[in-house]
Design a protein around this motif. Structure first.
Motif, PDB file in Angstrom:
ATOM      1  N   ILE A  48     -15.223   7.477   6.825  1.00 43.69           N
ATOM      2  CA  ILE A  48     -15.605   8.503   7.805  1.00 43.69           C
ATOM      3  C   ILE A  48     -14.680   8.462   9.014  1.00 43.69           C
ATOM      4  CG2 ILE A  48     -17.413   9.202   9.425  1.00 43.69           C
ATOM      5  CD1 ILE A  48     -19.466   8.243   7.306  1.00 43.69           C
ATOM      6  N   SER A  49     -14.347   7.260   9.483  1.00 39.62           N
ATOM      7  CA  SER A  49     -13.469   7.130  10.656  1.00 39.62           C
ATOM      8  C   SER A  49     -12.082   7.693  10.369  1.00 39.62           C
ATOM      9  CB  SER A  49     -13.349   5.657  11.057  1.00 39.62           C
ATOM     10  OG  SER A  49     -14.600   5.146  11.442  1.00 39.62           O
ATOM     11  N   ALA A  50     -11.525   7.341   9.203  1.00 37.49           N
ATOM     12  CA  ALA A  50     -10.178   7.800   8.859  1.00 37.49           C
ATOM     13  C   ALA A  50     -10.129   9.317   8.703  1.00 37.49           C
ATOM     14  CB  ALA A  50      -9.696   7.119   7.570  1.00 37.49           C
ATOM     15  N   ILE A  51     -11.134   9.880   8.057  1.00 36.47           N
ATOM     16  CA  ILE A  51     -11.185  11.340   7.899  1.00 36.47           C
ATOM     17  C   ILE A  51     -11.342  12.002   9.258  1.00 36.47           C
ATOM     18  CG2 ILE A  51     -12.571  13.246   6.981  1.00 36.47           C
ATOM     19  CD1 ILE A  51     -13.189  11.461   4.553  1.00 36.47           C
ATOM     20  N   GLY A  56      -9.246  15.362  13.348  1.00 38.16           N
ATOM     21  CA  GLY A  56      -9.043  15.541  14.784  1.00 38.16           C
ATOM     22  C   GLY A  56      -7.603  15.882  15.110  1.00 38.16           C
ATOM     23  N   LYS A  57      -6.665  15.194  14.462  1.00 40.01           N
ATOM     24  CA  LYS A  57      -5.248  15.495  14.699  1.00 40.01           C
ATOM     25  C   LYS A  57      -4.880  16.864  14.156  1.00 40.01           C
ATOM     26  CE  LYS A  57      -3.550  10.725  14.843  1.00 40.01           C
ATOM     27  NZ  LYS A  57      -2.670   9.731  14.202  1.00 40.01           N
ATOM     28  N   ALA A  82      -1.797   8.001   3.335  1.00 42.13           N
ATOM     29  CA  ALA A  82      -1.601   7.062   2.223  1.00 42.13           C
ATOM     30  C   ALA A  82      -2.698   6.007   2.216  1.00 42.13           C
ATOM     31  CB  ALA A  82      -0.220   6.408   2.328  1.00 42.13           C
ATOM     32  N   TRP A  83      -3.026   5.492   3.398  1.00 35.13           N
ATOM     33  CA  TRP A  83      -4.084   4.482   3.493  1.00 35.13           C
ATOM     34  C   TRP A  83      -5.422   5.053   3.041  1.00 35.13           C
ATOM     35  CZ3 TRP A  83      -8.746   4.147   5.988  1.00 35.13           C
ATOM     36  CH2 TRP A  83      -9.336   2.885   6.041  1.00 35.13           C
ATOM     37  N   LEU A  84      -5.717   6.289   3.472  1.00 33.27           N
ATOM     38  CA  LEU A  84      -6.987   6.924   3.111  1.00 33.27           C
ATOM     39  C   LEU A  84      -7.069   7.150   1.606  1.00 33.27           C
ATOM     40  CD1 LEU A  84      -9.643   8.211   4.013  1.00 33.27           C
ATOM     41  CD2 LEU A  84      -8.403  10.374   4.339  1.00 33.27           C
TER      42      LEU A  84
END
Length: 199
Positions: A48-51, A56-57, A82-84
């Motif tokens: 959720i944080s990464a999304i 947001g960006k 890539a991390w997500l």
């Protein structure tokens, strides 16, 4: 002195006139079950944080995008994507293992032509078929003793999603199934499966 009561088998063997169906409910590993359950809570928060950061960006919530070096900012976005992606794949595998530990089962069906092997993950099924003519030497198989985490077959057996104590030769490869059963449960399964051997 404590009297040890014999355990009843969880394996269901149903013989019909032209086939046999063997159902093996998953044998829960409570350590794996609870570990994955807590890990998935952290995974969900990270997802959720990464999304949220990426969205947001994308919609311009971050003022950093207006003042940062565009090449550096683009690199950060690519790294986050890539991390997500890897985090999502890892989470999907963990969810599959957790759900399988909760309610999964293994199904082996053998008729006069094929041996059908299915793993029921509740939300999806993974199945394979093997031609009877190429199946040789159905037997009790030793579980894998030396664990190497980079070996996919061994990794699946560790999580209860692969391998097993029933094996047979199929061409130049050894096929294993029957994860979670005890050695004492193997002989009746092997006996009934051998009835459909092609001589």
């Amino acid at each position: 002195m404590t009297l040890v009561k014999p355990e009843e088998t969880r394996v269901q063997i149903n013989e019909e006139y032209d086939r046999v169906k063997i159902t093996i409910p998953v044998k829960r590993n409570w350590l794996v079950f609870w570990f994955l359950g807590f890990w998935l809570i952290g995974w969900t928060l990270g997802e959720i944080s990464a999304i949220g950061i990426l969205v947001g960006k994308a919609v311009g919530w971050s003022f950093v995008a207006e003042h940062a070096d565009p090449f550096r900012f683009q690199g950060e976005n690519l790294f986050m994507i890539a991390w997500l992606a890897m985090w999502t794949v890892g989470g999907a595998l963990a969810w599959s293992a957790w759900i399988y530990q909760f309610k999964g089962k293994e199904i082996i069906i053998r008729d006069n032509q094929y041996l059908h092997h299915k793993r029921d993950f509740v939300i999806f099924k993974r199945s394979k078929e093997y031609l009877n003519a190429h199946i040789k030497d159905i037997r009790l198989s030793q579980s894998i003793r030396n664990y190497y985490p980079m070996n996919s077959e061994q990794a699946l057996e560790f999580w209860g999603m692969g391998g097993g104590l029933i094996s047979f030769n199929y061409g130049a490869k050894t096929i294993r199934m029957g994860a979670g059963i005890d050695e004492a449960e193997v002989p009746p399964i092997v006996e009934v499966l051998k009835k459909y051997d092609v001589n």
